[in-house]
Write a protein that holds these residues in place. Sequence first.
Motif, PDB file in Angstrom:
ATOM      1  N   ARG A   1     -47.478 -28.713   6.984  1.00 59.87           N
ATOM      2  CA  ARG A   1     -47.751 -29.383   5.704  1.00 59.87           C
ATOM      3  C   ARG A   1     -46.895 -30.629   5.534  1.00 59.87           C
ATOM      4  O   ARG A   1     -47.356 -31.654   5.008  1.00 59.87           O
ATOM      5  CB  ARG A   1     -47.526 -28.396   4.546  1.00 59.87           C
ATOM      6  CG  ARG A   1     -48.573 -27.282   4.494  1.00 59.87           C
ATOM      7  CD  ARG A   1     -48.423 -26.423   3.261  1.00 59.87           C
ATOM      8  NE  ARG A   1     -47.271 -25.539   3.338  1.00 59.87           N
ATOM      9  CZ  ARG A   1     -47.287 -24.333   3.906  1.00 59.87           C
ATOM     10  NH1 ARG A   1     -48.398 -23.868   4.473  1.00 59.87           N
ATOM     11  NH2 ARG A   1     -46.206 -23.571   3.921  1.00 59.87           N
TER      12      ARG A   1
ATOM     13  N   PRO B   1     -56.942 -33.840   7.380  1.00 59.55           N
ATOM     14  CA  PRO B   1     -55.885 -33.005   7.959  1.00 59.55           C
ATOM     15  C   PRO B   1     -56.340 -32.332   9.247  1.00 59.55           C
ATOM     16  O   PRO B   1     -57.524 -32.007   9.414  1.00 59.55           O
ATOM     17  CB  PRO B   1     -55.618 -31.960   6.865  1.00 59.55           C
ATOM     18  CG  PRO B   1     -56.073 -32.620   5.602  1.00 59.55           C
ATOM     19  CD  PRO B   1     -57.251 -33.475   5.987  1.00 59.55           C
TER      20      PRO B   1
ATOM     21  N   GLU C   1     -44.724 -24.694   6.734  1.00 59.36           N
ATOM     22  CA  GLU C   1     -44.086 -25.790   6.009  1.00 59.36           C
ATOM     23  C   GLU C   1     -44.031 -27.053   6.864  1.00 59.36           C
ATOM     24  O   GLU C   1     -44.245 -28.168   6.366  1.00 59.36           O
ATOM     25  CB  GLU C   1     -42.671 -25.395   5.586  1.00 59.36           C
ATOM     26  CG  GLU C   1     -42.606 -24.495   4.383  1.00 59.36           C
ATOM     27  CD  GLU C   1     -43.102 -25.173   3.120  1.00 59.36           C
ATOM     28  OE1 GLU C   1     -42.587 -26.255   2.771  1.00 59.36           O
ATOM     29  OE2 GLU C   1     -44.022 -24.628   2.490  1.00 59.36           O
TER      30      GLU C   1
ATOM     31  N   HIS D   1     -48.253 -33.699   7.551  1.00 63.56           N
ATOM     32  CA  HIS D   1     -49.393 -34.321   6.875  1.00 63.56           C
ATOM     33  C   HIS D   1     -48.956 -35.027   5.591  1.00 63.56           C
ATOM     34  O   HIS D   1     -49.480 -36.101   5.252  1.00 63.56           O
ATOM     35  CB  HIS D   1     -50.459 -33.277   6.563  1.00 63.56           C
ATOM     36  CG  HIS D   1     -51.228 -32.831   7.759  1.00 63.56           C
ATOM     37  ND1 HIS D   1     -50.985 -31.633   8.400  1.00 63.56           N
ATOM     38  CD2 HIS D   1     -52.226 -33.421   8.455  1.00 63.56           C
ATOM     39  CE1 HIS D   1     -51.808 -31.504   9.413  1.00 63.56           C
ATOM     40  NE2 HIS D   1     -52.577 -32.578   9.477  1.00 63.56           N
TER      41      HIS D   1
ATOM     42  N   THR E   1     -52.954 -25.843  12.106  1.00 60.53           N
ATOM     43  CA  THR E   1     -52.499 -24.657  11.379  1.00 60.53           C
ATOM     44  C   THR E   1     -52.455 -23.436  12.290  1.00 60.53           C
ATOM     45  O   THR E   1     -51.636 -22.529  12.096  1.00 60.53           O
ATOM     46  CB  THR E   1     -53.433 -24.390  10.180  1.00 60.53           C
ATOM     47  OG1 THR E   1     -53.476 -25.564   9.367  1.00 60.53           O
ATOM     48  CG2 THR E   1     -52.944 -23.224   9.346  1.00 60.53           C
TER      49      THR E   1
ATOM     50  N   GLY F   1     -42.641 -29.295   2.595  1.00 66.53           N
ATOM     51  CA  GLY F   1     -44.072 -29.310   2.861  1.00 66.53           C
ATOM     52  C   GLY F   1     -44.876 -29.916   1.725  1.00 66.53           C
ATOM     53  O   GLY F   1     -46.028 -30.311   1.908  1.00 66.53           O
TER      54      GLY F   1
END
Length: 358
Positions: A242, A338, A239, A245, A343, A102
């Motif tokens: 992340r 992002p 993870e 991205h 999320t 991540g």
Amino acid sequence: MIRRSASSEVPTPARGACAEAGASAQPHVPVLLDEVLNTLATEGGLAVDGTFGAGGYTRALLTRDPALQVVAIDRDPGAIAAGRPLVAEFQGRLRLLPGRFGALDTLLAEADAPQVDRVVLDIGVSSMQLDVPERGFSFRNDGPLDMRMGADGPSAADLVNEADEAALADILYHYGEERRSRAVARAIHEARRRGRIETTAQLAELVAGVVRVEPGSHIHPATRTFQGLRIAVNDELGELVRALHAAERVLRPGGRLAVVTFHSLEDRIVKQFFAARSGRAAQSSRHLPGAPARTVSSFDLLTKGPLLPGEAEIARNPRARSAKLRAAQRTESDVPEPLTALTALASLPDAARGGHRR
């Protein structure tokens, strides 16, 4: 590498594993290997294997393309140590970086490799982690209730013995897709009053007393519970968000990202990320209610839908059966903001804001 499962599918422990009941330890075999290699289509440059594991994808990439350099990342100190002979074998073409995938953009920047041409991610737990009782991922053999992919942070035993009953139920329902999550959490809460639950066998036996499986099913009653705890202990979905991205930030225009998933929770995140970043998520969806109506297309899809293993591969390696490969190519567009709404797919619902608890 290999990783795992789905709610309506046969649930599996993770990265390419099949349901544990009745499965024996088997060599670590990279899943959808030909499809991954063909999708990445390397011609020199720098590739990142964000989930090194036993090095299956890394070895194949280096062997197929003699001009390619590879940086491989793994949070498991054992995987890094076991990969050192591979570093020597390929004489300067492979670097191993300890850390979480991540944070691959940060790790690459620190290694003076801020931009790359290819990224491959194989999500979940690896076979060699599952097959070592001391790691505590599996209920096939008794071992300490650990489940940590790295060497830090709270273990599964800490979570089982210290989380409150409602939090445990949430984890088992949302990450493990266990329909009997409340009953399992209640049983754990009652059992730990008599003493700590410290081993995989203790937990598996406890869950088996609560969860019933269909007659003739080869799925162990504790499969979903172990999946949920493992995902929570390692923040696997966070993870993944992340990492997607981070890969977007480090890939050069024309660079390719290939992601192999093994259960519906992982695949949903990857699918929604690629849909949003390719401009296909023009409308807000129930999965990404906060996504903007229009987004910058930072990726072009290389797979219209997921690529799946064929019958021959599943026959050779049953742990491949739930695998899905999605891939996309980086465009010339700048990196957008992002996807904060993504999320939510990796997080437990917030009951205080109307989230669904079981």
